[in-house]
Design an enzyme around this catalytic site. Structure first.
Site, PDB file in Angstrom:
ATOM      1  N   GLU A 152      91.896  38.206  39.891  1.00 33.79           N
ATOM      2  CA  GLU A 152      91.734  39.409  39.070  1.00 33.79           C
ATOM      3  C   GLU A 152      91.058  39.072  37.742  1.00 33.79           C
ATOM      4  O   GLU A 152      90.304  39.885  37.190  1.00 33.79           O
ATOM      5  CB  GLU A 152      93.106  40.037  38.782  1.00 33.79           C
ATOM      6  CG  GLU A 152      93.866  40.512  40.014  1.00 33.79           C
ATOM      7  CD  GLU A 152      95.369  40.680  39.767  1.00 33.79           C
ATOM      8  OE1 GLU A 152      96.021  41.276  40.628  1.00 33.79           O
ATOM      9  OE2 GLU A 152      95.899  40.212  38.733  1.00 33.79           O
ATOM     10  N   ASP A 165      97.563  48.290  47.967  1.00 33.60           N
ATOM     11  CA  ASP A 165      98.303  48.560  49.201  1.00 33.60           C
ATOM     12  C   ASP A 165      99.165  49.800  49.019  1.00 33.60           C
ATOM     13  O   ASP A 165      99.585  50.109  47.900  1.00 33.60           O
ATOM     14  CB  ASP A 165      99.176  47.343  49.576  1.00 33.60           C
ATOM     15  CG  ASP A 165     100.010  46.866  48.399  1.00 33.60           C
ATOM     16  OD1 ASP A 165      99.503  46.079  47.580  1.00 33.60           O
ATOM     17  OD2 ASP A 165     101.155  47.343  48.276  1.00 33.60           O
TER      18      ASP A 165
HETATM   19  N1  ADE Z   1     100.856  44.038  43.576  1.00 33.14           N
HETATM   20  C1  ADE Z   1     100.034  44.540  44.502  1.00 33.14           C
HETATM   21  N2  ADE Z   1     100.730  45.189  45.448  1.00 33.14           N
HETATM   22  C2  ADE Z   1     102.040  45.107  45.122  1.00 33.14           C
HETATM   23  C3  ADE Z   1     103.238  45.569  45.698  1.00 33.14           C
HETATM   24  N3  ADE Z   1     103.238  46.258  46.830  1.00 33.14           N
HETATM   25  N4  ADE Z   1     104.386  45.285  45.076  1.00 33.14           N
HETATM   26  C4  ADE Z   1     104.393  44.570  43.927  1.00 33.14           C
HETATM   27  N5  ADE Z   1     103.304  44.106  43.340  1.00 33.14           N
HETATM   28  C5  ADE Z   1     102.124  44.372  43.924  1.00 33.14           C
END
Ligand code: ADE
Length: 265
Positions: free
Chosen positions: A36, A223
């Site tokens: 990132e 996600d």
């Molecule tokens: N960073 C990216 N996706 C995540 C998730 N599902 N839970 C915690 N941190 C994250």
């Protein structure tokens, strides 16, 4: 004693108000993952700084440079010295935020990173949000008042002008130290009314508040938490593409900040 305490409080408030009217000079951007951070390091033409602003032996990395008259510091907690993976999570995030504020006295903290998003709350892959509220979802202490201390819910620093100009989405962020989501976590995240789930935000907010530095949280969705896809797979699959959206948003935010004072954000 009361008049004396009141006097100190008024003096502190006056100092804060004065500071908010000075142009922003120094920014610390806390980013947990190298993937990132590096595109932004390149974008702002920063270089790795080997000055000993951090204690000897820690893996924390400071990239520094001047971009549009701003003194920009990207702070990455580095890689675990034994396992070689990024130091994600609340403990490294708190430590680097504390150490960076102590060493660099920034006018503003930005915590930028990826997050899981809830489609039921309107999040889609690649969306970039500014968090209006942060809270923890894995600090459960079922004793009166300690319960609230554990959740540590707080509003973030308000940036109405920035939100209006940049048209970023706004949502509540819930933080915990796990990528997956246990049923207990899910219940707390729902209680926190969160659109986003990450592993650093509320920890950075806690330290920034402790040391009275305004902080903003920019989170891009890799996600969808409330669907059937396995989180780790979806996260890894989307990480690079979503990072491009994150970095574009952070650049817009930094461009907006340039030449302004805190009270104008
Ligand atoms: N960073 C990216 N996706 C995540 C998730 N599902 N839970 C915690 N941190 C994250």
């Amino acid at each position: 004693m009361a008049p004396h305490d009141d006097g100190i409080e008024v003096a502190e408030e006056t100092m804060v108000a004065e500071a908010e009217k000075r142009p922003i000079v120094t920014i610390v951007i806390v980013i947990a993952m190298q993937t990132e951070a590096l595109p932004l390091v390149n974008k702002f033409k920063l270089s790795e700084n080997h000055d000993p602003v951090f204690p000897k032996g820690v893996p924390w990395v400071r990239y520094h440079g001047i971009y549009k008259d701003l003194n920009i510091n990207i702070i990455w907690p580095g890689k675990d010295s034994v396992l070689g993976v990024d130091c994600v999570g609340t403990v490294p995030a708190s430590l680097v935020t504390y150490a960076s504020i102590q060493a660099l006295q920034p006018d503003l903290i930005i915590n930028a990173g990826t997050a899981g998003g809830f489609k039921a709350k309107g999040a889609c892959i690649g969306d970039v949000f500014v968090a209006c509220d942060v809270a923890f979802h894995d600090r459960r202490i079922p004793i009166p008042v300690f319960d609230l201390y554990g959740i540590c819910a707080r509003r973030t620093f308000s940036t109405p002008n920035m939100l209006k100009e940049l048209k970023l989405k706004v949502g509540k962020l819930s933080t915990g130290d796990s990528l997956d989501m246990s049923p207990h976590d899910e219940a707390s995240i729902t209680a926190n009314d969160a659109t986003l789930k990450d592993m650093e935000g509320a920890a950075v907010a806690y330290v920034a508040d402790l040391l009275s530095v305004p902080a903003i949280f920019i989170k891009a969705v890799t996600d969808i938490v409330d669907d059937d896809k396995p989180t780790a797979e979806e996260f890894l699959q989307n990480l690079v593409a979503v990072t491009a959206a994150l970095d574009q948003a952070v650049t817009q935010v930094v461009d907006f900040i340039s030449g302004k004072c805190i009270s104008e954000l």
